[in-house]
Design a protein around this motif. Structure first.
Motif, mmCIF file in Angstrom:
data_model
loop_
_atom_site.group_PDB
_atom_site.id
_atom_site.type_symbol
_atom_site.label_atom_id
_atom_site.label_comp_id
_atom_site.label_asym_id
_atom_site.label_seq_id
_atom_site.Cartn_x
_atom_site.Cartn_y
_atom_site.Cartn_z
ATOM 1 N N ARG A 133 0.872 -1.475 0.206
ATOM 2 C CA ARG A 133 -0.082 -0.285 0.116
ATOM 3 C C ARG A 133 0.949 1.346 -0.113
ATOM 4 N N ILE A 134 2.228 1.283 0.024
ATOM 5 C CA ILE A 134 3.028 1.980 0.031
ATOM 6 C C ILE A 134 3.888 2.628 -1.257
ATOM 7 N N ASN A 135 3.938 3.402 -2.161
ATOM 8 C CA ASN A 135 5.320 3.699 -3.068
ATOM 9 C C ASN A 135 6.535 3.295 -2.402
ATOM 10 N N PHE A 136 7.638 3.270 -3.632
ATOM 11 C CA PHE A 136 9.533 3.192 -3.108
ATOM 12 C C PHE A 136 8.764 5.286 -2.601
ATOM 13 N N PRO A 137 10.661 4.863 -2.313
ATOM 14 C CA PRO A 137 11.774 4.005 -1.754
ATOM 15 C C PRO A 137 10.986 3.129 -0.202
ATOM 16 N N HIS A 138 9.892 3.031 0.272
ATOM 17 C CA HIS A 138 9.707 2.482 1.510
ATOM 18 C C HIS A 138 9.880 0.981 1.518
ATOM 19 N N LEU A 139 10.818 0.610 2.838
ATOM 20 C CA LEU A 139 10.756 -0.619 2.896
ATOM 21 C C LEU A 139 9.813 -1.345 2.749
ATOM 22 N N LEU A 140 8.473 -1.040 2.752
ATOM 23 C CA LEU A 140 7.729 -2.422 2.903
ATOM 24 C C LEU A 140 7.068 -2.899 1.225
ATOM 25 N N ASN A 141 7.660 -1.850 0.652
ATOM 26 C CA ASN A 141 7.467 -1.776 -0.861
ATOM 27 C C ASN A 141 8.550 -2.169 -1.584
ATOM 28 N N ILE A 142 9.925 -2.095 -1.420
ATOM 29 C CA ILE A 142 10.721 -2.893 -1.477
ATOM 30 C C ILE A 142 10.626 -4.040 -1.508
ATOM 31 N N ILE A 143 10.432 -4.057 0.062
ATOM 32 C CA ILE A 143 10.675 -6.328 0.000
ATOM 33 C C ILE A 143 9.819 -6.458 -0.101
ATOM 34 N N PHE A 144 8.296 -6.050 -0.865
ATOM 35 C CA PHE A 144 7.215 -6.739 -1.205
ATOM 36 C C PHE A 144 8.009 -7.531 -2.684
ATOM 37 N N PHE A 145 8.976 -6.515 -3.288
ATOM 38 C CA PHE A 145 8.417 -6.797 -4.647
ATOM 39 C C PHE A 145 9.422 -7.568 -4.401
ATOM 40 N N LEU A 146 10.702 -7.361 -4.156
ATOM 41 C CA LEU A 146 12.209 -8.008 -3.495
ATOM 42 C C LEU A 146 11.640 -9.554 -3.576
ATOM 43 N N THR A 147 11.281 -9.779 -2.778
ATOM 44 C CA THR A 147 10.793 -11.419 -2.248
ATOM 45 C C THR A 147 9.735 -11.505 -3.237
ATOM 46 N N HIS A 148 8.850 -10.934 -4.172
ATOM 47 C CA HIS A 148 8.360 -12.194 -5.189
ATOM 48 C C HIS A 148 8.898 -12.078 -6.271
ATOM 49 N N PHE A 149 9.524 -11.064 -6.649
ATOM 50 C CA PHE A 149 10.593 -11.545 -7.875
ATOM 51 C C PHE A 149 11.783 -12.226 -7.613
ATOM 52 N N TYR A 150 12.167 -12.820 -6.305
ATOM 53 C CA TYR A 150 12.951 -13.817 -6.071
ATOM 54 C C TYR A 150 12.592 -15.414 -5.965
ATOM 55 N N LEU A 151 11.073 -15.079 -5.971
ATOM 56 C CA LEU A 151 10.398 -16.619 -6.081
ATOM 57 C C LEU A 151 10.343 -17.223 -7.825
ATOM 58 N N ILE A 152 10.926 -15.939 -8.426
ATOM 59 C CA ILE A 152 10.502 -16.227 -9.714
ATOM 60 C C ILE A 152 12.275 -16.139 -10.278
ATOM 61 N N PHE A 153 13.201 -15.899 -9.756
ATOM 62 C CA PHE A 153 14.947 -16.260 -10.110
ATOM 63 C C PHE A 153 14.154 -18.022 -9.213
ATOM 64 N N SER A 154 14.302 -18.310 -7.944
ATOM 65 C CA SER A 154 14.303 -18.744 -7.360
ATOM 66 C C SER A 154 13.516 -20.552 -7.999
ATOM 67 N N ALA A 155 13.018 -20.024 -9.512
ATOM 68 C CA ALA A 155 12.201 -20.922 -9.753
ATOM 69 C C ALA A 155 13.023 -22.048 -11.022
ATOM 70 N N VAL A 156 13.839 -20.710 -11.611
ATOM 71 C CA VAL A 156 14.711 -20.478 -12.410
ATOM 72 C C VAL A 156 15.725 -21.137 -11.916
ATOM 73 N N SER A 157 15.730 -21.163 -10.411
ATOM 74 C CA SER A 157 17.328 -21.554 -10.193
ATOM 75 C C SER A 157 17.205 -23.388 -10.091
ATOM 76 N N CYS A 158 15.638 -23.772 -9.303
ATOM 77 C CA CYS A 158 15.475 -25.104 -9.615
ATOM 78 C C CYS A 158 15.949 -25.573 -10.928
#
Length: 222
Positions: free
Chosen positions: A113-138
């Motif tokens: 619910r909060i825009n960049f550069p708020h911590l919650l915004n950054i971590i939300f997108f980082l952790t979710h895109f990390y799942l894409i990285f993890s799927a490729v890493s598998c």
């Protein structure tokens, strides 16, 4: 503090920029000499970031603990991904690969619910895109080759999670995985009918997504 707006210019900017970062991160992971160590270290960093987010929400924002449990599908997938990247467990590699399909929907209709550069915004997108990285890493790092049996197992376990979390929601007054009712914010569930019909639609969409993720490996085997 700028409020995040769904499908705004900022939203699309986040999707494009984080996609590029994820792509470069994947390329880097394929270039390094010790790929498994790279995956392990990245999982530790992401785990620390996620714990930092929960601590911030608990201590600074004073959110109740019952709303901070990692019981949404993306959080469960993140836990599986961290374990998979650290241990190389085939069980968690399987869950990570197939369950990461839900990441696309979470990114299109984020609960942040909060825009960049708020911590919650950054971590939300980082952790979710990390799942894409993890799927490729598998596939690329841990040489995981999904089978149809793997697909069925992943689908069975996600349904098992749905059932368990439905009753947890009843006890806690929460709505993890949105299995008890639709979320209050705009989401694709708005177009799938009332409860429990949207659950049936989710089941069908989930299986189709899993099947699409398995399809390239089915063709390769043939």
């Amino acid at each position: 503090m700028n409020k995040f707006e769904l499908f705004s210019k900022e939203h699309f900017f986040y999707l494009v920029s984080y996609s590029l970062i994820t792509f470069l991160f994947i390329i880097l992971s394929l270039k390094v000499e010790n790929k498994k160590k790279f995956a392990r270290n990245s999982a530790i960093i992401i785990g620390i970031l996620k714990i930092s987010e929960l601590a911030y929400r608990l201590i600074v924002l004073d959110e109740p603990i019952r709303f901070l449990l990692p019981l949404h599908l993306c959080n469960l997938t993140l836990i599986a991904a961290i374990i998979a990247m650290i241990s190389g467990s085939r069980f968690f590699l399987n869950l990570t690969y197939f369950w990461s399909a839900g990441t696309v929907f979470a990114l299109l209709t984020p609960e942040v619910r909060i825009n960049f550069p708020h911590l919650l915004n950054i971590i939300f997108f980082l952790t979710h895109f990390y799942l894409i990285f993890s799927a490729v890493s598998c596939i690329k790092t841990f040489n995981f080759k999904p089978t149809f049996k793997n697909l069925i197992k992943a689908f069975k376990y996600v349904n098992f999670a749905f059932i368990i979390i439905f009753f947890i929601n009843l006890m806690l007054g929460t709505n993890y995985m949105f299995v008890n009712y639709k979320p209050s914010f705009r989401s694709p569930l708005d177009y799938m009918g009332p409860w429990p019909y949207y659950i049936v639609c989710l089941e069908i969409i989930t299986f189709i997504c899993f099947a699409l993720m398995y399809l390239p490996f089915h063709k390769k085997k043939r």
